[in-house]
Scaffold this active site. Structure first.
Site, mmCIF file in Angstrom:
data_model
loop_
_atom_site.group_PDB
_atom_site.id
_atom_site.type_symbol
_atom_site.label_atom_id
_atom_site.label_comp_id
_atom_site.label_asym_id
_atom_site.label_seq_id
_atom_site.Cartn_x
_atom_site.Cartn_y
_atom_site.Cartn_z
ATOM 1 C CG ASP A 53 -21.432 16.999 -23.134
ATOM 2 O OD1 ASP A 53 -22.286 16.351 -22.914
ATOM 3 O OD2 ASP A 53 -20.946 18.287 -22.215
ATOM 4 C CG ASP A 59 -4.407 6.376 1.917
ATOM 5 O OD1 ASP A 59 -3.485 5.525 1.746
ATOM 6 O OD2 ASP A 59 -4.122 7.680 3.028
ATOM 7 C CD GLU A 90 -5.194 6.092 10.212
ATOM 8 O OE1 GLU A 90 -4.100 6.685 9.454
ATOM 9 O OE2 GLU A 90 -6.207 5.857 10.769
ATOM 10 C CG ASP A 91 -2.029 1.839 10.068
ATOM 11 O OD1 ASP A 91 -2.915 2.319 11.019
ATOM 12 O OD2 ASP A 91 -1.906 1.004 8.954
ATOM 13 C CG HIS A 118 -1.714 1.339 1.211
ATOM 14 N ND1 HIS A 118 -2.648 1.801 0.124
ATOM 15 C CD2 HIS A 118 -1.600 2.521 2.662
ATOM 16 C CE1 HIS A 118 -2.824 3.124 0.892
ATOM 17 N NE2 HIS A 118 -2.243 3.557 1.900
#
Ligand code: MN
Length: 712
Positions: free
Chosen positions: A260, A140, A77-78, A49
């Protein structure tokens, strides 16, 4: 497709040879180590990721700091790593960016409007600090929606909608067309799965046809390039599904009316070429002036430049062409990232218009903290806000989105606006409040007896129409107030002159009126007439200082008016009785009528022939006659017309009714069979003689087969 770190590093070095590879390596190994035991919902190792997020930034050719921060963006964060760890290992610049990304993640996962506005605000604040926070956040989100399949439908929907509401508009405002479209295209499928399926199906059904047409136009454009010896690349596409969805949704039309749907783009070397090509294209095909936009001369606020024009082939096929230079193309795709200067840090962005726009948004939001408005401001012109419509002679009128026939009428001429009575849109009679769609052909029927009303203000959206309506109403109101005020004042003056034998000259009155702060007599009358408290005891004391205060009585409030139906009929032996008209037979002036005294509804008027009257006791039945003196009242009548639907029919019918100065209230159309329709028309008439003339004339219209009078 970058799958490994060394590929990422090579990519960065390809556009930024001085990039700090030690920094990149270190960032990657810290991230790989931190996420070592984690997996994505897709069951891949987690490090994929951040690697993909960094790769997206490398596609945007961002600096090494951005790439390193992207690799580390989920670490705080993780994992067990803290902001301080990142600070110690990589320095303040990178740890600030990572922390900024982390903060936004914490406030994400929102659904309500307020929470969305809050998220948006925090993102904008983070970005105006260091725009790289948002660039990482966008990348992200991009990777996250690419892997949405691994999540539950509810989560998919929430994340996809949040992406459409917050992330795509930010990308748009930063001018990053490519990532914005990716975000929108992927999210649409998850956010509105049924609409996606439906529109995708409809487009697929036309795909072969569309590609063939586009290929043909492309060939012709290539011929143009060759002929003028202009260097250029031609791309084409079918309008994006989400754009079609927005258009269908907004205008309530079918795919066939999306003019269009087919679009081509010419990317060339110079601005001169762009204009030369535009000229040639306008020569070759019929071009539609209102659809022509020169964003080269006036770039969008996000820096976007291009010429847009819509043209039509001989067989009536419309397509859009965008013309731009390569440099403009790069800016349209990458926006703010297209200007990256590796040597200057991010200071070079200080004066960037796009960031300035966000700073202004935050300022405005501080003054007016309404979340709904804030969201819609940021979304802004993601959704186009204009419609263009045609006069019957083919003149194009450009109006604001949401415009109605009233706006159209005023756009043509204020006289037409002031007296517009009905509108025929694409051969159908519609109420004046109907919202117009691009491509509509409009005809306005006027009547000298029609004047602007307060209601119109609810339906007008253009400022020209609103201004004209307001000024008419104000003039009319002023005149009414003046009139009323003059009458009240004259009565008071008469009374006081008589009672107290006052002898006041005109000039003395004017002076006294000035004394109570009215500039002139008209102004004074308006104040009096509008029930302003100007003639209360205090006011009268000042106007008549010679009269002892105890003799002064303040002006009484006018009596409230009651229902006026009683005045329409004369009832033998009764005055001021409550009157209403029976719905069963719906009598109108000129019909033979009789009255029937009820307990609760006063006198109910029926047609003499009405079946319901037969069972009424003779004692409660009254002789009633129409009051011939009242001429300003109209009765509603309804007819069903069985017709064969032909172009022009509705217009013919409404012209007849309007010709008798009758006001059409409603028209509904019901299909009876393939060709037969039932038109249910409600209109107003003054009396039976007017009605029978209209009826006669309607019967003579070709393709009208049956006329049936119905209950209203
Ligand atoms: Mn992430």
């Amino acid at each position: 497709m970058i799958k490994r770190f060394f590929e990422l590093q090579e990519r960065v070095l390809s556009y930024h040879p001085d990039a700090n590879t030690d920094l990149l390596k270190k960032a990657y190994s810290v991230a790989a180590d931190a996420h070592i035991n984690q997996k994505r919902a897709t069951n891949e190792p987690y490090i994929i990721h951040p690697l993909k997020v960094a790769a997206t930034l490398a596609d945007l050719k961002l600096d090494d700091i951005s790439i390193a921060a992207a690799l580390l963006h989920d670490v705080v964060e993780d994992t067990a790593y803290t902001r301080e760890d990142i600070d110690r290992l990589f320095g303040k610049e990178i740890s600030d960016i990572v922390w900024g990304v982390t903060k936004i993640s914490k406030i994400s996962n929102v659904d309500s409007e307020n929470a969305k506005a809050e998220t948006l605000k925090k993102m904008i604040l983070a970005m105006t600090g260091d725009v790289r926070v948002i660039l990482i956040k966008l990348a992200d989100r991009y990777h996250n929606i690419l892997t949405l399949d691994a999540l539950t439908p509810e989560k998919q929907k929430r994340i996809a909608r949040e992406t459409l509401d917050i992330y795509a508009p930010i990308a748009y405002r930063l001018g990053m067309g490519k990532i914005r479209m990716e975000l929108e295209d992927i999210s649409f499928k998850y956010a509105y799965p049924e609409d996606y399926e439906r529109i995708a199906g409809e487009v697929d059904a036309r795909r072969d046809w569309a590609n063939e047409k586009l290929e043909g136009i492309k060939k012709e454009l290539e011929g143009v390039l060759e002929h003028f010896k202009i260097n250029g690349e031609i791309q084409y596409r079918i309008k994006r599904l989400i754009s079609i969805y927005r258009k269908l949704h907004r205008q309530n039309i079918t795919l066939d009316r999306v003019y269009d749907l087919l679009a081509l783009r010419i990317i060339t070397d110079t601005v001169e070429n762009c204009y030369a090509l535009m000229g040639e294209i306008h020569q070759r095909w019929t071009f539609i002036p209102v659809r022509w936009r020169d964003f080269i001369a006036t770039p969008k606020a996000n820096g976007y430049q291009s010429i847009h024009t819509t043209v039509m082939t001989k067989e009536g096929l419309m397509f859009e062409i965008q013309i731009r230079t390569r440099e403009m193309h790069r800016i349209a795709e990458d926006g703010i990232a297209a200007h990256w200067k590796y040597k200057e840090g991010i200071a070079f962005l200080d004066n960037d218009q796009r960031l300035q726009w966000f700073r202004d948004m935050i300022e405005t939001h501080k003054e007016n903290p309404n979340p709904r408005e804030f969201l819609s401001m940021v979304k802004g012109d993601l959704i186009p806000n204009e419609v263009y419509v045609f006069t019957p002679k083919g003149k194009v009128i450009n109006l604001k989105k949401g415009s109605t026939p009233i706006d159209f009428a005023y756009a043509i001429h204020s006289e037409i606006g002031d007296h517009c009575k009905m509108a025929i849109v694409n051969e159908s009679l519609v109420p004046l409040k109907t919202q117009l769609n691009s491509g509509d052909v409009l005809e306005i029927i006027t009547s000298k007896e029609i004047n602007p009303s307060i209601d119109w203000l609810k339906y007008a959206v253009t400022s020209k129409a609103k201004k004209k309506i307001m000024s008419y109403i104000q003039r009319k109101e002023f005149a009414q107030y003046e009139d009323r005020g003059r009458r009240i004042w004259n009565r008071i003056l008469r009374e006081y002159r008589r009672k107290y034998n006052l002898k006041l000259s005109e000039q003395e009155i004017v002076d006294r009126v000035r004394n109570i702060h009215c500039t002139d007599m008209d102004n004074f009358f308006r104040s009096v007439g509008s029930n302003n408290k100007i003639l209360d005891k205090g006011g009268l004391k000042k106007l008549f200082p010679e009269i002892s205060p105890k003799d002064i009585e303040p002006e009484r409030k006018p009596v409230k008016r009651i229902s006026q139906l009683y005045r329409l009929v004369n009832v033998e032996g009764y005055r001021d009785v409550d009157v209403s008209f029976a719905r069963c037979c719906n009598p109108i002036k000129g019909d033979k009528i009789a009255g029937f005294i009820t307990k609760n509804r006063g006198l109910v008027i029926h047609k003499e022939s009405c079946a319901n009257l037969r069972y009424v006791m003779p004692t409660r039945r009254l002789q009633v006659n129409w009051n011939v003196e009242v001429a300003d009242y109209s009765y509603e009548v309804r007819y069903d017309l069985v017709v064969i639907d032909k172009p022009g029919l509705l217009s013919a019918i409404s012209t007849i009714i309007a010709g008798y100065n009758s006001n059409i209230r409603r028209i509904e159309n019901e299909n009876i069979s393939q060709q037969m329709n039932k038109l249910k028309i409600t209109f107003e008439v003054k009396d039976t003689s007017q009605l029978s003339k209209i009826e006669e004339e309607l019967k003579s219209v070709k393709n009208v087969f049956q006329i049936i009078r119905k209950k209203v």
